[in-house]
Scaffold this motif. Sequence first.
Motif, PDB file in Angstrom:
ATOM      1  N   PRO A   1       0.820  -1.224   0.000  1.00  0.00           N
ATOM      2  CA  PRO A   1       0.000   0.000   0.000  1.00  0.00           C
ATOM      3  C   PRO A   1       0.851   1.270   0.000  1.00  0.00           C
ATOM      4  CG  PRO A   1      -0.865  -1.543   1.586  1.00  0.00           C
ATOM      5  CD  PRO A   1       0.432  -2.110   1.104  1.00  0.00           C
ATOM      6  N   PHE A   2       1.947   1.232   0.735  1.00  0.00           N
ATOM      7  CA  PHE A   2       2.823   2.410   0.796  1.00  0.00           C
ATOM      8  C   PHE A   2       3.460   2.691  -0.559  1.00  0.00           C
ATOM      9  CE2 PHE A   2       7.066   4.210   1.453  1.00  0.00           C
ATOM     10  CZ  PHE A   2       6.712   5.408   2.036  1.00  0.00           C
ATOM     11  N   THR A   3       4.040   1.660  -1.198  1.00  0.00           N
ATOM     12  CA  THR A   3       4.717   1.888  -2.484  1.00  0.00           C
ATOM     13  C   THR A   3       3.721   2.258  -3.574  1.00  0.00           C
ATOM     14  OG1 THR A   3       4.670  -0.480  -2.977  1.00  0.00           O
ATOM     15  CG2 THR A   3       6.659   0.387  -1.939  1.00  0.00           C
ATOM     16  N   PHE A   4       2.580   1.560  -3.620  1.00  0.00           N
ATOM     17  CA  PHE A   4       1.601   1.870  -4.660  1.00  0.00           C
ATOM     18  C   PHE A   4       1.072   3.282  -4.498  1.00  0.00           C
ATOM     19  CE2 PHE A   4      -2.723   2.312  -6.144  1.00  0.00           C
ATOM     20  CZ  PHE A   4      -2.550   2.029  -7.485  1.00  0.00           C
ATOM     21  N   HIS A   5       0.687   3.647  -3.284  1.00  0.00           N
ATOM     22  CA  HIS A   5       0.112   4.975  -3.070  1.00  0.00           C
ATOM     23  C   HIS A   5       1.140   6.063  -3.383  1.00  0.00           C
ATOM     24  CE1 HIS A   5      -3.298   7.251  -1.508  1.00  0.00           C
ATOM     25  NE2 HIS A   5      -2.430   8.054  -0.927  1.00  0.00           N
ATOM     26  N   THR A   6       2.399   5.794  -3.070  1.00  0.00           N
ATOM     27  CA  THR A   6       3.451   6.772  -3.352  1.00  0.00           C
ATOM     28  C   THR A   6       3.667   6.924  -4.855  1.00  0.00           C
ATOM     29  OG1 THR A   6       4.541   6.260  -1.271  1.00  0.00           O
ATOM     30  CG2 THR A   6       5.873   7.340  -2.959  1.00  0.00           C
ATOM     31  N   PHE A   7       3.856   5.812  -5.562  1.00  0.00           N
ATOM     32  CA  PHE A   7       4.103   5.890  -7.010  1.00  0.00           C
ATOM     33  C   PHE A   7       2.887   6.431  -7.760  1.00  0.00           C
ATOM     34  CE2 PHE A   7       7.414   2.479  -6.301  1.00  0.00           C
ATOM     35  CZ  PHE A   7       8.480   3.321  -6.536  1.00  0.00           C
ATOM     36  N   ASN A   8       1.703   6.048  -7.351  1.00  0.00           N
ATOM     37  CA  ASN A   8       0.510   6.566  -8.021  1.00  0.00           C
ATOM     38  C   ASN A   8       0.312   8.042  -7.697  1.00  0.00           C
ATOM     39  OD1 ASN A   8      -1.514   5.740  -9.875  1.00  0.00           O
ATOM     40  ND2 ASN A   8      -3.027   5.998  -8.257  1.00  0.00           N
ATOM     41  N   GLY A   9       0.729   8.471  -6.514  1.00  0.00           N
ATOM     42  CA  GLY A   9       0.686   9.898  -6.184  1.00  0.00           C
ATOM     43  C   GLY A   9       1.621  10.705  -7.060  1.00  0.00           C
ATOM     44  N   VAL A  10       2.796  10.142  -7.337  1.00  0.00           N
ATOM     45  CA  VAL A  10       3.728  10.809  -8.257  1.00  0.00           C
ATOM     46  C   VAL A  10       3.111  10.876  -9.656  1.00  0.00           C
ATOM     47  CG1 VAL A  10       5.982  10.594  -9.380  1.00  0.00           C
ATOM     48  CG2 VAL A  10       5.779  10.210  -6.920  1.00  0.00           C
ATOM     49  N   ARG A  11       2.436   9.802 -10.048  1.00  0.00           N
ATOM     50  CA  ARG A  11       1.753   9.789 -11.350  1.00  0.00           C
ATOM     51  C   ARG A  11       0.717  10.909 -11.413  1.00  0.00           C
ATOM     52  NH1 ARG A  11      -2.717   5.511 -12.728  1.00  0.00           N
ATOM     53  NH2 ARG A  11      -2.970   5.777 -14.957  1.00  0.00           N
ATOM     54  N   HIS A  12      -0.028  11.106 -10.352  1.00  0.00           N
ATOM     55  CA  HIS A  12      -1.014  12.182 -10.324  1.00  0.00           C
ATOM     56  C   HIS A  12      -0.344  13.553 -10.352  1.00  0.00           C
ATOM     57  CE1 HIS A  12      -5.004  10.330  -9.854  1.00  0.00           C
ATOM     58  NE2 HIS A  12      -4.317   9.302  -9.397  1.00  0.00           N
ATOM     59  N   LEU A  13       0.795  13.681  -9.711  1.00  0.00           N
ATOM     60  CA  LEU A  13       1.531  14.954  -9.775  1.00  0.00           C
ATOM     61  C   LEU A  13       2.011  15.236 -11.196  1.00  0.00           C
ATOM     62  CD1 LEU A  13       3.594  14.847  -6.466  1.00  0.00           C
ATOM     63  CD2 LEU A  13       1.648  16.324  -7.018  1.00  0.00           C
ATOM     64  N   ILE A  14       2.408  14.199 -11.912  1.00  0.00           N
ATOM     65  CA  ILE A  14       2.796  14.366 -13.318  1.00  0.00           C
ATOM     66  C   ILE A  14       1.589  14.803 -14.137  1.00  0.00           C
ATOM     67  CG2 ILE A  14       3.570  13.120 -15.377  1.00  0.00           C
ATOM     68  CD1 ILE A  14       5.382  11.465 -13.485  1.00  0.00           C
ATOM     69  N   TRP A  15       0.437  14.216 -13.858  1.00  0.00           N
ATOM     70  CA  TRP A  15      -0.781  14.627 -14.558  1.00  0.00           C
ATOM     71  C   TRP A  15      -1.112  16.086 -14.265  1.00  0.00           C
ATOM     72  CZ3 TRP A  15      -4.540  10.019 -13.369  1.00  0.00           C
ATOM     73  CH2 TRP A  15      -4.191   8.928 -14.156  1.00  0.00           C
ATOM     74  N   ASP A  16      -0.801  16.560 -13.075  1.00  0.00           N
ATOM     75  CA  ASP A  16      -1.079  17.965 -12.736  1.00  0.00           C
ATOM     76  C   ASP A  16      -0.268  18.936 -13.577  1.00  0.00           C
ATOM     77  OD1 ASP A  16      -2.933  17.212 -10.870  1.00  0.00           O
ATOM     78  OD2 ASP A  16      -1.586  17.430  -9.148  1.00  0.00           O
ATOM     79  N   THR A  17       0.811  18.461 -14.188  1.00  0.00           N
ATOM     80  CA  THR A  17       1.594  19.302 -15.090  1.00  0.00           C
ATOM     81  C   THR A  17       1.074  19.208 -16.520  1.00  0.00           C
ATOM     82  OG1 THR A  17       3.222  17.582 -15.592  1.00  0.00           O
ATOM     83  CG2 THR A  17       3.655  18.986 -13.673  1.00  0.00           C
ATOM     84  N   ALA A  18      -0.069  18.542 -16.699  1.00  0.00           N
ATOM     85  CA  ALA A  18      -0.701  18.332 -18.017  1.00  0.00           C
ATOM     86  C   ALA A  18       0.168  17.476 -18.923  1.00  0.00           C
ATOM     87  CB  ALA A  18      -1.058  19.654 -18.682  1.00  0.00           C
ATOM     88  N   SER A  19       0.891  16.539 -18.330  1.00  0.00           N
ATOM     89  CA  SER A  19       1.708  15.592 -19.092  1.00  0.00           C
ATOM     90  C   SER A  19       1.113  14.198 -18.953  1.00  0.00           C
ATOM     91  CB  SER A  19       3.141  15.569 -18.551  1.00  0.00           C
ATOM     92  OG  SER A  19       3.709  16.853 -18.617  1.00  0.00           O
ATOM     93  N   GLU A  20       1.390  13.368 -19.947  1.00  0.00           N
ATOM     94  CA  GLU A  20       0.982  11.949 -19.924  1.00  0.00           C
ATOM     95  C   GLU A  20      -0.531  11.779 -19.771  1.00  0.00           C
ATOM     96  OE1 GLU A  20       3.216   9.565 -20.544  1.00  0.00           O
ATOM     97  OE2 GLU A  20       4.846  11.026 -20.566  1.00  0.00           O
ATOM     98  N   LEU A  21      -1.296  12.564 -20.497  1.00  0.00           N
ATOM     99  CA  LEU A  21      -2.747  12.497 -20.363  1.00  0.00           C
ATOM    100  C   LEU A  21      -3.455  11.834 -21.541  1.00  0.00           C
ATOM    101  CD1 LEU A  21      -3.518  15.953 -18.738  1.00  0.00           C
ATOM    102  CD2 LEU A  21      -3.545  13.711 -17.662  1.00  0.00           C
TER     103      LEU A  21
END
Length: 181
Positions: free
Chosen positions: A135-155
């Motif tokens: 849960p810790f690793t998944f939530h962390t990596f998926n949170g980084v993925r969401h931060l990347i999406w916040d930059t309008a990248s990888e959409l």
Amino acid sequence: MATLAARPAARSALSLVARSSRMSGHQLVPLIIARRSVSTQSITPAEANDILVKQRGNRPTSPHLAIYKPQITWYLSGLHRITGVALSAGVYALGLGYLFAPVFGFSLTSAAIASAFGALPVALKFGLKLIASFPFTFHTFNGVRHLIWDTASELTNKAVIRTGLTVMGLSTIASIVLAFW
């Protein structure tokens, strides 16, 4: 009450509409004065609630799960929420346990937890670490993925699927590495 056609302002409006639509005023009058009678009645709140329940029963049920093909974004979104709740629940449980352990005569110091964990069989240690680390690793990596999406990248659709599979792979590998550590 006078009809709409008998009012002077209405007559001038009718003649204006008649001129623009090439209809005479007497052809428009039946269209305008045709009315629907409305009646009201007093009902109790319980009767109003019954009417509302009957109206809601006539609404169609959305078949969203039955007609749409499941996508990786659905699963990862749900898993992200579940892991976030699990991590929060774990933090609260440890905090409350540490707070109330002395009341019940337990010791939740770091040394006590380490010695209790050290006495477990190796396979059980690995399983518990894996359950705690995923849960810790998944939530962390998926949170980084969401931060990347916040930059309008990888959409794009392909990028979302690719990053989702990357998050799953990285989470699995990282949690296994942490469980062996």
